[in-house]
Scaffold this motif. Structure first.
Motif, short mmCIF file in Angstrom:
data_model
loop_
_atom_site.label_atom_id
_atom_site.label_comp_id
_atom_site.label_asym_id
_atom_site.label_seq_id
_atom_site.Cartn_x
_atom_site.Cartn_y
_atom_site.Cartn_z
N SER A 156 52.52 64.15 44.23
CA SER A 156 52.13 64.04 45.64
C SER A 156 51.56 62.70 46.05
O SER A 156 51.43 62.42 47.24
CB SER A 156 51.09 65.12 45.97
OG SER A 156 49.94 64.96 45.15
N THR A 157 51.23 61.85 45.09
CA THR A 157 50.52 60.59 45.43
C THR A 157 51.02 59.43 44.59
O THR A 157 51.39 59.61 43.43
CB THR A 157 49.00 60.76 45.20
OG1 THR A 157 48.54 61.91 45.88
CG2 THR A 157 48.24 59.53 45.70
N THR A 158 51.01 58.24 45.19
CA THR A 158 51.32 57.02 44.44
C THR A 158 50.22 55.99 44.68
O THR A 158 49.67 55.90 45.78
CB THR A 158 52.69 56.43 44.83
OG1 THR A 158 52.92 55.24 44.06
CG2 THR A 158 52.74 56.06 46.30
N ILE A 159 49.89 55.25 43.64
CA ILE A 159 48.86 54.21 43.72
C ILE A 159 49.39 52.94 43.07
O ILE A 159 49.93 52.97 41.96
CB ILE A 159 47.56 54.63 43.01
CG1 ILE A 159 46.98 55.91 43.63
CG2 ILE A 159 46.52 53.50 43.06
CD1 ILE A 159 45.75 56.45 42.92
N LEU A 160 49.25 51.85 43.77
CA LEU A 160 49.57 50.52 43.25
C LEU A 160 48.28 49.79 42.97
O LEU A 160 47.37 49.80 43.78
CB LEU A 160 50.42 49.73 44.26
CG LEU A 160 50.73 48.26 43.97
CD1 LEU A 160 52.05 47.88 44.63
CD2 LEU A 160 49.63 47.33 44.49
N ILE A 161 48.20 49.16 41.81
CA ILE A 161 47.05 48.33 41.45
C ILE A 161 47.53 46.92 41.13
O ILE A 161 48.43 46.74 40.31
CB ILE A 161 46.29 48.89 40.23
CG1 ILE A 161 45.60 50.20 40.58
CG2 ILE A 161 45.27 47.88 39.73
CD1 ILE A 161 44.84 50.82 39.42
N LYS A 162 46.96 45.94 41.80
CA LYS A 162 47.34 44.53 41.58
C LYS A 162 46.08 43.73 41.29
O LYS A 162 45.15 43.72 42.09
CB LYS A 162 48.04 43.97 42.81
CG LYS A 162 48.44 42.50 42.67
CD LYS A 162 49.62 42.33 41.71
CE LYS A 162 50.13 40.89 41.69
NZ LYS A 162 49.17 39.94 41.07
N SER A 163 46.04 43.09 40.14
CA SER A 163 44.87 42.31 39.75
C SER A 163 44.65 41.12 40.67
O SER A 163 45.60 40.50 41.15
CB SER A 163 45.04 41.82 38.31
OG SER A 163 43.99 40.94 37.95
N ILE A 164 43.38 40.82 40.94
CA ILE A 164 43.00 39.62 41.70
C ILE A 164 42.55 38.57 40.70
O ILE A 164 41.65 38.82 39.90
CB ILE A 164 41.86 39.92 42.68
CG1 ILE A 164 42.27 40.99 43.69
CG2 ILE A 164 41.44 38.65 43.42
CD1 ILE A 164 41.15 41.43 44.62
N ASN A 165 43.18 37.41 40.74
CA ASN A 165 42.81 36.33 39.83
C ASN A 165 41.53 35.68 40.32
O ASN A 165 41.53 34.92 41.28
CB ASN A 165 43.93 35.30 39.75
CG ASN A 165 43.64 34.23 38.69
OD1 ASN A 165 42.57 34.20 38.08
ND2 ASN A 165 44.61 33.36 38.47
N THR A 166 40.43 35.99 39.68
CA THR A 166 39.12 35.46 40.10
C THR A 166 38.69 34.23 39.30
O THR A 166 37.58 33.75 39.46
CB THR A 166 38.04 36.55 39.95
OG1 THR A 166 38.01 36.99 38.59
CG2 THR A 166 38.34 37.73 40.86
N ASN A 167 39.57 33.73 38.43
CA ASN A 167 39.20 32.56 37.62
C ASN A 167 38.85 31.36 38.48
O ASN A 167 37.96 30.58 38.16
CB ASN A 167 40.35 32.20 36.67
CG ASN A 167 40.47 33.19 35.52
OD1 ASN A 167 39.54 33.35 34.74
ND2 ASN A 167 41.60 33.87 35.43
N GLU A 168 39.57 31.19 39.60
CA GLU A 168 39.30 30.06 40.47
C GLU A 168 37.92 30.17 41.11
O GLU A 168 37.29 29.17 41.42
CB GLU A 168 40.37 29.98 41.56
CG GLU A 168 41.75 29.58 41.04
CD GLU A 168 41.73 28.23 40.35
OE1 GLU A 168 41.14 27.29 40.93
OE2 GLU A 168 42.28 28.11 39.25
N LEU A 169 37.45 31.40 41.33
CA LEU A 169 36.12 31.59 41.90
C LEU A 169 35.03 31.43 40.84
O LEU A 169 33.99 30.85 41.09
CB LEU A 169 36.03 32.99 42.54
CG LEU A 169 36.97 33.26 43.71
CD1 LEU A 169 36.80 34.71 44.17
CD2 LEU A 169 36.68 32.31 44.85
N LYS A 170 35.32 31.96 39.65
CA LYS A 170 34.32 31.93 38.59
C LYS A 170 33.92 30.51 38.20
O LYS A 170 32.78 30.24 37.86
CB LYS A 170 34.85 32.66 37.36
CG LYS A 170 34.91 34.18 37.50
CD LYS A 170 35.46 34.80 36.23
CE LYS A 170 35.51 36.32 36.34
NZ LYS A 170 36.08 36.92 35.12
N LYS A 171 34.88 29.59 38.25
CA LYS A 171 34.58 28.24 37.77
C LYS A 171 33.61 27.50 38.66
O LYS A 171 33.08 26.47 38.27
CB LYS A 171 35.88 27.44 37.63
CG LYS A 171 36.53 27.04 38.94
CD LYS A 171 37.80 26.25 38.67
CE LYS A 171 38.45 25.76 39.96
NZ LYS A 171 39.68 25.00 39.69
#
Length: 586
Positions: A156-171
């Motif tokens: 009955s349900t579908t979920i998409l998960i897409k990673s956010i690249n936070t390396n640019e923020l972390k630096k």
């Protein structure tokens, strides 16, 4: 994965504004975790009714833009989405989530319902025959390592998960790679260091699958629905909803540099807003829920209302915009003390001869800014005589109310300002020549600090004989609030000279001039623990739904883009043909 999913979930997400059905308690919402920092909900039935009732459907939109070119890729994507098994008549949720699974970064999730899970699987296989579909318990899924993306579905349900690249923020965090902490030596490049791209591998699949499985099987107390503001938002049955959970962001691994006391201050703070498209206007109403610490501060000082006289005495009729705010400055002191940085602040002020309490006592917390006669005109450069360019100009007044006279006088005569200002009678005047040459006209007394765009306007405002002219009904929307503002969108858009608009875009720009009228916003306290706010954008056409007007304008814009693209392609083809002929002659 993008080739498949962008034609299903992401296309369906945008299509949610066209086709959907009602649900008082959206089933899809139970898959949103309480660690979601931002959640956008689209109630597509509300939206589709307003569009379809005005004769707007997806087919007609594509026909209008693509000139009935059914072979167009976008049209194909829409047709694929219709036959993908995704329920385009369900609620759609787009969320930014802080994961509960160790080792993962924040991610974006798209949640939707399925009409036919078998159709969805068949669609996925058709789009990517080589894709490996796996099964775990009651869900099926596929994983794309190169995109750090996983898609799962049940019956009955579908979920998409897409990673956010936070390396640019972390630096950019102090002490991290590329941005040394104070006192650190600049970091040298390490040739052996593995780049973030190289770190992406199939080894992450297990972690992302764990997170996906967690979303599909959230316990009641793990769901965002267990948060009362979010639960309340779902019951509003609005066209769209927006939810923000500040605590989720500040507790994420990407925010480790934020002081713990600030995180404590933000505990239990949420923002929930509804968005509705009505005839002739867009209405956004939202509530900011304060946590325990902020509620205690608000209860201590109470809420204030803007001093409307600061606005009313503005001597102008051609008002472009204004903003006014009222709050007790001592609240800032309590926040600073709660964060345990008051000692640091006072140390930095030590040489100035004033303390934090002096500054907080010196100002009452009433401020206003009003602008009028906004225009974009050709002005001669003061550095290049004879050279003219389009520049914006406006008349304006900014005023700030003084608090305790003793504290204010102490600041103005302190070592940090004594060489800049001197008191003459009941006024402070600028004595620093360099500052005087560049500063706008101003009046500083122990009652008000007032700045203006020109001396004449300033003196008229100070005389208090002016009376601002606002459209009917606007004044009542401003009074009685702790913050309020207004902007004349019509004047702003119409101030842009036609000469600055590309010739091909002039027809569209003319339509833009006829679209918006004005907008206003306000905020007031609702008890000690909640702020209620409203934003209204008014259209010139009061009889047609605002969403319909935006879609029609967007269609015209899409046509313009297509025509311009075709024109450029034709010109490039002509150039290439001429070049080929020249080579042949040679």
């Amino acid at each position: 994965m993008k080739k498949a999913i962008s034609k299903v979930l992401l296309t369906a997400l945008s299509a949610a504004v066209i086709l959907s059905a009602c649900s008082k308690a959206p089933e899809e919402s139970r898959f949103i975790p309480k660690t979601a920092g931002v959640v956008l909900e689209l109630n597509a039935k509300q939206l589709t009714t307003k569009l379809v009732s005005n004769g707007i459907t997806m087919d007609k939109l594509f026909e209008a833009v693509q000139q009935k070119d059914t072979s167009n890729e976008v049209m194909k994507a829409w047709k694929d989405a219709e036959n993908s098994g995704v329920d385009l008549q369900s609620h759609f949720f787009l969320s930014v989530v802080t994961p509960t699974t160790a080792g993962l970064d924040q991610y974006v999730s798209v949640t939707a319902s399925l009409k036919d899970a078998d159709k969805f699987e068949a669609f996925v296989k058709k789009q990517s025959p080589d894709l490996k579909i796996e099964t775990k318990n009651d869900l099926k899924y596929f994983w794309k390592a190169d995109e750090q993306c996983i898609v799962g579905w049940t019956k009955s349900t579908t979920i998409l998960i897409k990673s956010i690249n936070t390396n640019e923020l972390k630096k950019f965090a102090p002490g991290q790679q590329g941005f040394p902490a104070p006192g650190d030596a600049p970091a040298e490049a390490d040739s052996t260091e593995v780049s973030p791209v190289a770190l992406v591998s199939d080894s992450n699949e297990a972690a992302w699958l764990t997170e996906l499985d967690h979303l599909f099987h959230l316990k009641k107390d793990e769901s965002a629905a267990s948060i009362e503001p979010f639960n309340k938002l779902l019951k509003e049955n609005a066209d769209a909803g927006l939810f923000f959970n500040a605590e989720s962001f500040y507790n994420s691994t990407n925010m480790t540099m934020i002081p713990a006391n600030f995180k404590k201050l933000m505990e239990g703070t949420y923002y929930a807003s509804t968005i509705n498209f009505e005839n002739g206007k867009i209405v956004c109403e939202g509530d900011s829920y304060l946590g325990k610490e902020m509620t205690a501060i608000m209860k201590k000082y109470g809420s204030k209302e803007i001093d409307y006289d600061l606005i009313k005495k503005y001597p102008g009729t051609n008002i472009t915009g204004l903003i006014a705010y009222a709050f007790d400055f001592h609240m800032i002191g309590d926040i600073i003390k709660l964060m345990s940085v008051d000692g640091m602040v006072n140390m930095s002020l030590a040489k100035s001869g004033v303390t934090l309490d002096d500054i907080l006592d010196a100002f009452e917390g009433q401020l206003a800014y009003v602008a009028s006669d906004f225009a974009i005109t050709k002005q001669e450069s003061q550095y290049m005589p004879g050279h003219f360019s389009d520049k914006p100009s406006a008349k304006w007044i900014f005023t700030l109310k003084v608090g305790k006279k003793e504290a204010f006088d102490k600041i103005m005569t302190s070592p940090m300002l004594k060489d800049v200002f001197a008191k003459e009678g009941d006024h402070y005047v600028i004595t620093n020549p360099m500052m005087a040459a560049t500063a706008p006209p101003m009046s500083i007394t122990d009652k008000y600090i007032t700045l203006g765009s020109d001396s004449t306007l300033l003196q008229e405002y100070l005389a208090g004989k002016g009376s601002i002219k606002l459209p009917e009904g606007v004044e009542s929307k401003l009074k009685g609030n702790m913050m309020a503002g207004y902007v004349d969108l019509d004047k702003l858009v119409n101030s842009v000279p036609d000469s600055e608009v590309d010739a091909d875009a002039k027809p569209l720009f003319a339509k833009a001039k006829e679209l918006f009228k004005d907008a206003y916003f306000n905020t007031k306290m609702n008890g000690n623990d909640k702020q209620h706010g409203e934003i209204v954008i008014n259209f010139k056409n009061k009889d047609q739904n605002s969403l319909v007007q935006l879609v029609n304008f967007g269609t015209e814009a899409a046509k313009l883009i297509q025509e311009k693209k075709a024109k450029e392609e034709g010109e490039n083809a002509a150039i290439d043909s001429a070049a080929a002929n020249a080579d042949t002659v040679k």
